[in-house]
Enzyme design. Structure first.
Site, PDB file in Angstrom:
ATOM      1  CE  LYS A 278      -4.399   1.079   0.232  1.00 13.56           C
ATOM      2  NZ  LYS A 278      -5.537   0.399  -0.401  1.00 13.56           N
TER       3      LYS A 278
ATOM      4  N   GLY B  46     -25.842   2.203   1.354  1.00 14.39           N
ATOM      5  CA  GLY B  46     -24.900   2.827   0.425  1.00 14.39           C
ATOM      6  C   GLY B  46     -25.221   2.438  -1.004  1.00 14.39           C
TER       7      GLY B  46
ATOM      8  N   GLY C  58     -23.650   3.631  -3.886  1.00 14.30           N
ATOM      9  CA  GLY C  58     -22.591   4.140  -4.768  1.00 14.30           C
ATOM     10  C   GLY C  58     -22.318   3.143  -5.881  1.00 14.30           C
TER      11      GLY C  58
ATOM     12  CB  VAL D  60     -20.082  -1.640  -4.631  1.00 11.85           C
ATOM     13  CG1 VAL D  60     -20.361  -3.116  -4.371  1.00 11.85           C
ATOM     14  CG2 VAL D  60     -18.617  -1.437  -5.001  1.00 11.85           C
TER      15      VAL D  60
HETATM   16  P1  NAD Z   1     -18.879   4.897  -3.393  1.00 14.12           P
HETATM   17  O1  NAD Z   1     -18.150   6.042  -2.811  1.00 14.12           O
HETATM   18  O2  NAD Z   1     -19.163   4.848  -4.851  1.00 14.12           O
HETATM   19  O3  NAD Z   1     -20.291   4.706  -2.649  1.00 14.12           O
HETATM   20  C1  NAD Z   1     -20.472   4.799  -1.280  1.00 14.12           C
HETATM   21  C2  NAD Z   1     -21.912   5.257  -1.059  1.00 14.12           C
HETATM   22  O4  NAD Z   1     -22.186   5.215   0.335  1.00 14.12           O
HETATM   23  C3  NAD Z   1     -22.156   6.683  -1.520  1.00 14.12           C
HETATM   24  O5  NAD Z   1     -23.325   6.727  -2.319  1.00 14.12           O
HETATM   25  C4  NAD Z   1     -22.340   7.457  -0.211  1.00 14.12           C
HETATM   26  O6  NAD Z   1     -23.232   8.555  -0.352  1.00 14.12           O
HETATM   27  C5  NAD Z   1     -22.908   6.376   0.689  1.00 14.12           C
HETATM   28  N1  NAD Z   1     -22.732   6.598   2.117  1.00 14.12           N
HETATM   29  C6  NAD Z   1     -21.671   7.099   2.768  1.00 14.12           C
HETATM   30  N2  NAD Z   1     -21.894   7.114   4.089  1.00 14.12           N
HETATM   31  C7  NAD Z   1     -23.136   6.574   4.279  1.00 14.12           C
HETATM   32  C8  NAD Z   1     -23.923   6.300   5.404  1.00 14.12           C
HETATM   33  N3  NAD Z   1     -23.499   6.594   6.644  1.00 14.12           N
HETATM   34  N4  NAD Z   1     -25.146   5.744   5.240  1.00 14.12           N
HETATM   35  C9  NAD Z   1     -25.576   5.446   3.997  1.00 14.12           C
HETATM   36  N5  NAD Z   1     -24.870   5.691   2.883  1.00 14.12           N
HETATM   37  C10 NAD Z   1     -23.671   6.250   3.030  1.00 14.12           C
HETATM   38  O7  NAD Z   1     -18.060   3.607  -2.923  1.00 14.12           O
HETATM   39  P2  NAD Z   1     -18.073   2.165  -3.589  1.00 14.12           P
HETATM   40  O8  NAD Z   1     -17.002   2.092  -4.584  1.00 14.12           O
HETATM   41  O9  NAD Z   1     -19.478   1.799  -3.945  1.00 14.12           O
HETATM   42  O10 NAD Z   1     -17.595   1.283  -2.344  1.00 14.12           O
HETATM   43  C11 NAD Z   1     -18.476   1.009  -1.256  1.00 14.12           C
HETATM   44  C12 NAD Z   1     -17.711   0.245  -0.183  1.00 14.12           C
HETATM   45  O11 NAD Z   1     -17.177  -0.964  -0.752  1.00 14.12           O
HETATM   46  C13 NAD Z   1     -16.502   0.985   0.401  1.00 14.12           C
HETATM   47  O12 NAD Z   1     -16.341   0.586   1.737  1.00 14.12           O
HETATM   48  C14 NAD Z   1     -15.340   0.449  -0.415  1.00 14.12           C
HETATM   49  O13 NAD Z   1     -14.120   0.548   0.287  1.00 14.12           O
HETATM   50  C15 NAD Z   1     -15.752  -0.989  -0.584  1.00 14.12           C
HETATM   51  N6  NAD Z   1     -15.158  -1.647  -1.742  1.00 14.12           N
HETATM   52  C16 NAD Z   1     -15.341  -1.153  -2.981  1.00 14.12           C
HETATM   53  C17 NAD Z   1     -14.781  -1.793  -4.081  1.00 14.12           C
HETATM   54  C18 NAD Z   1     -14.998  -1.274  -5.475  1.00 14.12           C
HETATM   55  O14 NAD Z   1     -14.724  -2.016  -6.426  1.00 14.12           O
HETATM   56  N7  NAD Z   1     -15.493  -0.075  -5.652  1.00 14.12           N
HETATM   57  C19 NAD Z   1     -14.022  -2.959  -3.891  1.00 14.12           C
HETATM   58  C20 NAD Z   1     -13.858  -3.470  -2.595  1.00 14.12           C
HETATM   59  C21 NAD Z   1     -14.431  -2.797  -1.531  1.00 14.12           C
END
Ligand code: NAD
Length: 347
Positions: A81, A177, A179, A181
């Site tokens: 990292k 959430g 977002g 994913v």
């Molecule tokens: P993202 O930033 O696209 O989406 C996160 C969403 O969560 C946003 O819409 C945000 O408004 C919402 N959010 C934040 N705080 C909140 C709360 N307290 N209550 C409800 N909603 C809330 O992130 P992502 O890429 O979708 O990733 C989501 C999670 O999965 C993260 O923890 C990330 O580390 C993990 N993750 C993502 C990936 C990937 O491929 N993107 C891979 C492994 C792990």
């Protein structure tokens, strides 16, 4: 550097590099935890750390997590990292990113970088001008749908474990959430006719989920107490904690959020309550597997999804051993990853 070997030695870290580039002001730290299975892959996080110690703590913790995640996914990769100390909005520019790229280059491929908080795909395009040792730049494609696919497949394994069959039709899934994913996961679930309860701090995303998939919407604080079969955290970490665990009314916790459990005791508390937990770094590895496929030149989405779907077998093995050894699944996931790493180290 006083005290850093004290941190590195017991947990087996291989390298910790501090870089300073005077012309750009870059201050970066790269940690390589373990390369027994392959070069250390891990994203670069840019954050305005309050202290240098906090930055070192973070990079070490995250690098080790990557070793476990790659080993659990059976990839030929180790864990590393990087952190850049600074405010992305204020301090990030091409000169700094290129200087950072030269730091990665100096490690000769032992460390492969990617995106993380504060560093996106476009930033990697800049880093790419100085080094080949990176994955996930803007031309590579978005990993989130692949992560969501893996979570959906993982949920089916959890459903088999708890309800005896993989079908999610008619089951209620509470998604925290929406977002990259979370929204892609909702699409899979809606296609399978699961019932959705959703929340997000962004009301627009919630509105969209209600319109597109007929989801029921709740306020962010209310998601924990929803009567459902599966709770899917897809936002922040540490959401499974002493405050939320007593409120859960589900049989399964399975989502994409990293470091979902606040601590070891929170995992143990879920286990005692009989709630099946899909270890986060196992079920959310789809994006990492996708990135690794890019590295290996595998580009056919169907083939990639086929590789990701194998996480079903990994979860199955974890749940079986968890039953046999009477230990929580996340403890077993760590053991399996460690066994893989140690046998590679011996070899
Ligand atoms: P993202 O930033 O696209 O989406 C996160 C969403 O969560 C946003 O819409 C945000 O408004 C919402 N959010 C934040 N705080 C909140 C709360 N307290 N209550 C409800 N909603 C809330 O992130 P992502 O890429 O979708 O990733 C989501 C999670 O999965 C993260 O923890 C990330 O580390 C993990 N993750 C993502 C990936 C990937 O491929 N993107 C891979 C492994 C792990």
């Amino acid at each position: 550097m006083a005290g850093y070997f004290t941190k590195m030695v017991p947990l087996g870290y291989e390298e910790l590099h501090l870089f300073h580039d005077p012309p750009s002001g870059l201050k970066a730290i790269i940690a390589i935890h373990n390369t027994a299975l392959g070069p250390a892959l891990g994203g670069t996080r840019m954050f305005n750390y309050p202290t240098e110690e906090a930055a070192v703590e973070d990079v070490l913790r995250l690098a080790r997590g990557m070793t476990y995640k790659a080993a659990a996914a059976d990839l030929g990769l180790g864990g590393g990292k990087a952190v850049i100390i600074g405010d992305p909005a204020r301090d990030k520019n091409e000169r700094l990113l290129r200087a950072y790229g030269r730091c990665v280059e100096k490690l000769g491929g032992r460390y492969i970088t990617s995106v993380d908080m504060g560093i996106d795909e476009k930033d990697l395009d800049c880093v790419r001008l100085e080094t080949e040792h990176l994955l996930g730049e803007s031309t590579a494609g978005n990993p989130s749908p692949y992560t969501a696919f893996g979570v959906w497949r993982g949920m089916k394994r959890c459903a088999t474990e708890v309800y005896g069959e993989p079908g999610l039709e008619g089951l209620t899934v509470a998604v925290q959430g929406l977002g990259g994913v979370g929204s892609a996961l909702c699409r899979h679930l809606a296609e399978e006719r699961a019932r959705l309860i959703v929340t997000d701090i962004d009301p627009e995303k919630v509105k969209r989920a209600v319109e597109l998939w007929g989801a029921a919407a709740v306020e962010p604080g209310e998601i924990y107490g929803q009567e459902c079969h599966i709770f899917a955290p897809c936002a922040a970490g540490a959401v499974i904690n002493p405050e939320t665990i007593p409120r859960l009314k589900c049989r399964i916790v399975a989502g994409s959020a990293n470091n979902m459990l606040l601590d070891e005791e929170s995992g143990a508390a879920l286990y005692r309550r009989g709630i099946l937990y899909a270890p986060d770094y196992v079920i959310n590895a789809g994006g990492l597997i996708f990135v690794d496929c890019c590295r290996l030149g595998i580009t056919d989405p169907e083939e990639i999804r086929g590789i990701i779907a194998r996480l079903d077998e990994r979860l199955q093995a974890i749940f079986r051993r968890s039953r046999e050894e009477k230990k929580p699944p996340e403890v077993i996931a760590d053991l399996i990853a460690e066994e893989r790493i140690y046998s590679a180290m011996k070899a």
